[in-house]
Design a protein around this motif. Structure first.
Motif, PDB file in Angstrom:
ATOM      1  N   CYS A   1      23.509 -11.884 -56.584  1.00 10.99           N
ATOM      2  CA  CYS A   1      24.585 -12.818 -56.215  1.00 10.99           C
ATOM      3  C   CYS A   1      24.079 -14.152 -55.657  1.00 10.99           C
ATOM      4  CB  CYS A   1      25.520 -12.166 -55.203  1.00 10.99           C
ATOM      5  SG  CYS A   1      24.801 -11.912 -53.565  1.00 10.99           S
ATOM      6  N   LYS A   2      22.761 -14.280 -55.475  1.00 14.32           N
ATOM      7  CA  LYS A   2      22.121 -15.500 -54.974  1.00 14.32           C
ATOM      8  C   LYS A   2      22.437 -15.797 -53.512  1.00 14.32           C
ATOM      9  CE  LYS A   2      20.516 -16.106 -59.086  1.00 14.32           C
ATOM     10  NZ  LYS A   2      19.337 -15.363 -59.412  1.00 14.32           N
ATOM     11  N   ASN A   3      23.023 -14.844 -52.782  1.00 10.21           N
ATOM     12  CA  ASN A   3      23.266 -14.999 -51.350  1.00 10.21           C
ATOM     13  C   ASN A   3      21.922 -14.989 -50.625  1.00 10.21           C
ATOM     14  OD1 ASN A   3      25.056 -15.156 -49.096  1.00 10.21           O
ATOM     15  ND2 ASN A   3      24.548 -13.033 -48.622  1.00 10.21           N
TER      16      ASN A   3
ATOM     17  N   LYS B   1      24.606  -6.745 -48.728  1.00  7.87           N
ATOM     18  CA  LYS B   1      25.937  -6.322 -48.294  1.00  7.87           C
ATOM     19  C   LYS B   1      27.052  -7.039 -49.040  1.00  7.87           C
ATOM     20  CE  LYS B   1      24.990  -4.311 -43.990  1.00  7.87           C
ATOM     21  NZ  LYS B   1      25.606  -3.818 -42.806  1.00  7.87           N
ATOM     22  N   VAL B   2      26.729  -8.114 -49.737  1.00  8.49           N
ATOM     23  CA  VAL B   2      27.728  -8.864 -50.483  1.00  8.49           C
ATOM     24  C   VAL B   2      28.015  -8.197 -51.830  1.00  8.49           C
ATOM     25  CG1 VAL B   2      28.264 -11.086 -51.538  1.00  8.49           C
ATOM     26  CG2 VAL B   2      27.087 -11.009 -49.334  1.00  8.49           C
ATOM     27  N   CYS B   3      26.936  -7.898 -52.586  1.00 11.24           N
ATOM     28  CA  CYS B   3      27.132  -7.377 -53.945  1.00 11.24           C
ATOM     29  C   CYS B   3      26.596  -5.954 -54.138  1.00 11.24           C
ATOM     30  CB  CYS B   3      26.478  -8.302 -54.963  1.00 11.24           C
ATOM     31  SG  CYS B   3      24.672  -8.311 -54.879  1.00 11.24           S
TER      32      CYS B   3
END
Length: 69
Positions: free
Chosen positions: A36-38, A9-11
């Protein structure tokens, strides 16, 4: 082994990862996004991040999102 496919959901990066069934049912599973490494919480059966045992299916249902198996 279990396979999970999800979109970060971030990238918005779509990815597929595997995990041990025992970890999903009895342990803690965090999956890191390749883009994104989240880190995403998939299962927490030991209460490290939540007060009660929870997995991604319960988290998504609580947010009103659909889950396919």
């Amino acid at each position: 082994r279990m396979l999970i496919g999800f979109t970060c959901k971030v990238c918005k990066h779509r990815q597929y990862k595997t995990m041990a069934k025992q970890a999903y049912e009895k342990g803690v599973v965090l999956i890191q996004c390749d883009s994104c490494k989240n880190r995403h919480l998939i299962a927490d059966n030991l209460g490290w991040f939540r007060d009660k045992s929870v997995n991604i299916e319960q988290i998504m249902k609580d947010k009103g999102e659909s889950v396919r198996q």
